[in-house]
Design a protein around this motif. Sequence first.
Motif, PDB file in Angstrom:
ATOM      1  N   UNK A 151     -11.360   6.851  -7.866  1.00 13.98           N
ATOM      2  CA  UNK A 151      -9.960   6.471  -7.709  1.00 13.98           C
ATOM      3  C   UNK A 151      -9.657   5.213  -8.513  1.00 13.98           C
ATOM      4  N   UNK A 152      -8.431   5.130  -9.008  1.00 13.52           N
ATOM      5  CA  UNK A 152      -8.004   3.947  -9.737  1.00 13.52           C
ATOM      6  C   UNK A 152      -7.368   2.914  -8.804  1.00 13.52           C
ATOM      7  N   UNK A 153      -6.711   3.395  -7.750  1.00 11.91           N
ATOM      8  CA  UNK A 153      -6.026   2.492  -6.826  1.00 11.91           C
ATOM      9  C   UNK A 153      -6.205   2.989  -5.398  1.00 11.91           C
ATOM     10  N   UNK A 154      -6.217   2.049  -4.486  1.00 18.01           N
ATOM     11  CA  UNK A 154      -6.285   2.403  -3.076  1.00 18.01           C
ATOM     12  C   UNK A 154      -5.695   1.266  -2.255  1.00 18.01           C
ATOM     13  N   UNK A 193      -1.388  -6.904   6.145  1.00 16.14           N
ATOM     14  CA  UNK A 193      -2.073  -8.162   5.823  1.00 16.14           C
ATOM     15  C   UNK A 193      -3.530  -7.948   5.435  1.00 16.14           C
ATOM     16  N   UNK A 194      -4.153  -6.834   5.824  1.00 15.46           N
ATOM     17  CA  UNK A 194      -5.545  -6.567   5.444  1.00 15.46           C
ATOM     18  C   UNK A 194      -5.628  -5.447   4.398  1.00 15.46           C
ATOM     19  N   UNK A 195      -4.510  -5.183   3.754  1.00 20.15           N
ATOM     20  CA  UNK A 195      -4.453  -4.129   2.732  1.00 20.15           C
ATOM     21  C   UNK A 195      -4.363  -4.745   1.341  1.00 20.15           C
ATOM     22  N   UNK A 196      -4.322  -3.888   0.344  1.00 21.08           N
ATOM     23  CA  UNK A 196      -4.176  -4.333  -1.043  1.00 21.08           C
ATOM     24  C   UNK A 196      -2.736  -4.280  -1.525  1.00 21.08           C
ATOM     25  N   UNK A 197      -1.788  -4.060  -0.612  1.00 27.77           N
ATOM     26  CA  UNK A 197      -0.388  -3.930  -0.992  1.00 27.77           C
ATOM     27  C   UNK A 197       0.483  -4.921  -0.228  1.00 27.77           C
ATOM     28  N   UNK A 198       1.684  -5.087  -0.726  1.00 30.79           N
ATOM     29  CA  UNK A 198       2.722  -5.872  -0.073  1.00 30.79           C
ATOM     30  C   UNK A 198       3.965  -5.001   0.046  1.00 30.79           C
ATOM     31  N   UNK A 199       4.764  -5.247   1.060  1.00 38.78           N
ATOM     32  CA  UNK A 199       6.051  -4.580   1.176  1.00 38.78           C
ATOM     33  C   UNK A 199       7.062  -5.484   0.502  1.00 38.78           C
ATOM     34  N   UNK A 200       7.695  -4.953  -0.543  1.00 37.97           N
ATOM     35  CA  UNK A 200       8.567  -5.786  -1.360  1.00 37.97           C
ATOM     36  C   UNK A 200       9.686  -4.928  -1.918  1.00 37.97           C
ATOM     37  N   UNK A 204       6.542  -0.489  -1.533  1.00 35.41           N
ATOM     38  CA  UNK A 204       5.354  -1.334  -1.558  1.00 35.41           C
ATOM     39  C   UNK A 204       4.855  -1.473  -2.992  1.00 35.41           C
ATOM     40  N   UNK A 205       4.162  -2.559  -3.226  1.00 39.06           N
ATOM     41  CA  UNK A 205       3.558  -2.810  -4.537  1.00 39.06           C
ATOM     42  C   UNK A 205       2.184  -3.405  -4.312  1.00 39.06           C
ATOM     43  N   UNK A 206       1.334  -3.262  -5.309  1.00 41.57           N
ATOM     44  CA  UNK A 206      -0.023  -3.810  -5.196  1.00 41.57           C
ATOM     45  C   UNK A 206      -0.001  -5.317  -5.415  1.00 41.57           C
ATOM     46  N   UNK A 207      -0.853  -5.988  -4.690  1.00 37.25           N
ATOM     47  CA  UNK A 207      -0.981  -7.435  -4.838  1.00 37.25           C
ATOM     48  C   UNK A 207      -1.542  -7.766  -6.212  1.00 37.25           C
ATOM     49  N   UNK A 208      -1.230  -8.958  -6.696  1.00 45.52           N
ATOM     50  CA  UNK A 208      -1.827  -9.396  -7.932  1.00 45.52           C
ATOM     51  C   UNK A 208      -3.335  -9.551  -7.786  1.00 45.52           C
ATOM     52  N   UNK A 209      -4.087  -9.064  -8.765  1.00 45.27           N
ATOM     53  CA  UNK A 209      -5.558  -9.131  -8.738  1.00 45.27           C
ATOM     54  C   UNK A 209      -6.142  -8.532  -7.458  1.00 45.27           C
ATOM     55  N   UNK A 210      -5.536  -7.460  -6.984  1.00 42.53           N
ATOM     56  CA  UNK A 210      -5.995  -6.877  -5.718  1.00 42.53           C
ATOM     57  C   UNK A 210      -7.433  -6.373  -5.802  1.00 42.53           C
ATOM     58  N   UNK A 211      -7.877  -5.979  -7.026  1.00 45.11           N
ATOM     59  CA  UNK A 211      -9.246  -5.462  -7.169  1.00 45.11           C
ATOM     60  C   UNK A 211     -10.285  -6.516  -6.824  1.00 45.11           C
ATOM     61  N   UNK A 212      -9.952  -7.800  -7.023  1.00 42.45           N
ATOM     62  CA  UNK A 212     -10.892  -8.884  -6.746  1.00 42.45           C
ATOM     63  C   UNK A 212     -10.733  -9.450  -5.334  1.00 42.45           C
ATOM     64  N   UNK A 213      -9.778  -8.955  -4.595  1.00 40.04           N
ATOM     65  CA  UNK A 213      -9.506  -9.506  -3.267  1.00 40.04           C
ATOM     66  C   UNK A 213     -10.601  -9.099  -2.280  1.00 40.04           C
ATOM     67  N   UNK A 214     -11.218 -10.090  -1.669  1.00 40.22           N
ATOM     68  CA  UNK A 214     -12.259  -9.842  -0.690  1.00 40.22           C
ATOM     69  C   UNK A 214     -11.682  -9.942   0.724  1.00 40.22           C
ATOM     70  N   UNK A 215     -11.871  -8.909   1.501  1.00 35.98           N
ATOM     71  CA  UNK A 215     -11.406  -8.902   2.893  1.00 35.98           C
ATOM     72  C   UNK A 215     -12.623  -8.624   3.769  1.00 35.98           C
ATOM     73  N   UNK A 216     -13.250  -9.664   4.317  1.00 36.73           N
ATOM     74  CA  UNK A 216     -14.429  -9.435   5.169  1.00 36.73           C
ATOM     75  C   UNK A 216     -14.066  -8.534   6.350  1.00 36.73           C
ATOM     76  N   UNK A 217     -14.862  -7.522   6.610  1.00 35.56           N
ATOM     77  CA  UNK A 217     -14.547  -6.616   7.728  1.00 35.56           C
ATOM     78  C   UNK A 217     -14.336  -7.340   9.046  1.00 35.56           C
ATOM     79  N   UNK A 218     -15.095  -8.416   9.294  1.00 34.11           N
ATOM     80  CA  UNK A 218     -14.953  -9.137  10.553  1.00 34.11           C
ATOM     81  C   UNK A 218     -13.598  -9.835  10.667  1.00 34.11           C
ATOM     82  N   UNK A 219     -12.943 -10.081   9.530  1.00 35.08           N
ATOM     83  CA  UNK A 219     -11.617 -10.701   9.600  1.00 35.08           C
ATOM     84  C   UNK A 219     -10.621  -9.744  10.235  1.00 35.08           C
TER      85      UNK A 219
END
Length: 437
Positions: A151-154, A193-200, A204-219
Motif C-alpha cells: 500500500x502507498x497510503x493508510x 488523534x492516533x491516525x495519519x490523517x486530519x479532518x480539514x 480528511x487529508x494526510x498529515x505532513x510527513x505522516x510516513x515518519x510519524x511514530x505512534x507508540x501502541x501504548x499511547x
Amino acid sequence: MELAPQSAQSHPDLCVSFDDWTRGRKIVSIGSNAGAERLPFQGWHHFKEAFAPEVIARAVNESRREVTSCLDPFGGSGTTALACQFLGIAPSTVEVNPYLADLIEAKLCSYDSDDLALDLHRVVTAVNSRRRGSLARFKHLPVTFIEAPGQERWIFNRNVAERIACHLDAIDELARPTHRRLFKAMLGGMLISVSNVLINGKGRRYRGNWQEREIPPRSVDQLFEERTRQAITEIHAHRMRRYRGYQVLRGSCLEQLSNSNRADLSVFSPPYPNSFDYTDVYNVELWMLGYLGDRDANRDLRMSTLCSHVQIKRQFSPAPKGSRRLTVALGRLARLKGELWSPWIPDMVGGYFHDMKEVIGALRERLNEQGEIWAVVGDSRYAGIRIQVANILADLAEPMGFEVVKVEPFRSMRASAQQGGQQELDETLLVLRKVGR
C-alpha cells in the motif's frame, strides 16, 4: 431510546443547573463554541460546527409559551438535548449518523460512576494482558484504512490498529450495553488523534510527513484511559441534572420526526447547503467502530442525509415554490451552470430547500400551539451567487402556518476557497412561531 421522565428531584437544590454547567462563561457567538471556555462533555469528541448551548437557554427564556419539552431534528453533538437536561426540560432528538446517535445517548444516559470505574478497570486489565488484537474484525474496511504490504497510503499504522482492536474486544466483553456504548464513544473521539490523517475543510487529508510519524501502541492505551477517566469524572460531577429522561431516535429526521414526542420548542442547526458531506466527516469512526459493514451501508447512510452536498450522486427533489429569493437564485445558478465546479449544484440547492420545507412542516405537526423553532443556519455562495438560507426558509415557512419572529445575523463565515475565502457569508438565527391551527 426513551427513558421514563425524571424531572424534579426530591432535593432540587442539589441539582446541577444550566448555569452550574456553563459556569457563566463568555461566548463569542451563539453559532460556535470557538473562543469560549470548553464545557464538560464537549471534549468527548471535537465538533467544529457545534453551536453554543447558550442559544437553548435564550430560546427557553424568550419563548412565548412555557417550555417543558424541546425537539432537535439534527442531533449532531447533542448540544440541545444535553442543555435541556440541565434546564429541566424533556429533550427529544433525532440523528441519522449512528455513531453520533450513540455519542448523544452516552452523554444523556444516567450511570453509577463506581460501576463505570470498575468496568474501565476491566477494559484496561484486558487490554494490558494482550500484546495485540486481531485485525480480523477490520477485514470489512476499505483497503486504505490499515497498513499492509504494497500500500502507498493508510490511515492507521498496523500496530495502532491492533491496539484499537484490543480495546474494542475488551469493550465488547462488558455486560452493560450502556457502558459499552460510552466506552466506544470515548474510543471514537480519539481515533483521529492516533491516525495519519486530519479532518480539514470538506474531508480528511494526510498529515505532513505522516510516513515518519511514530505512534507508540501504548499511547493508544494511555489516551483511552485518560479520556475515559475524565469522562467518568464529568459524569459524576453532573449526574444530578434537573431532568434525566430523554428520547433519542435514530434515522433520517424526514422519517423519524413523526415518531418524536410533542414539544413546546425546537432548537437546532441543520446542515448548510455548502456541499459539505457531514456524514463523510465521521467516516473513520463509522468504519472503525463497526457501524458500517460494507460500501453499500456507507452509501445508504450518505443517501439518507439531508440534501446539502453533491459528493454522492442522488436524485434531488424539485425546489419548492413560495420564495422569490430562491427562484431568482436558482435561475442565476442555472444560467451560470457551466462556471460551477459541479453541474449538480443548482439541483442540490433546490433539493436542500425541499428537504428543509419538509422538516419545517413535520415540526409544525409536533409543536404545541405557539411553539417556536430556533434554527441556526448559514448562507452559501456559488459562482458569486449568494444563497440567503434564513430568508428563504422564512419565505417558505409563513404560508405553512408560522410567524417569522426574527431573522438575526450574528456571525460572518468564511466562503470556500473556490469563492475566494473571504468573510462574507452570514450565519443567522431564524426564529419561527407556530400560529393558527
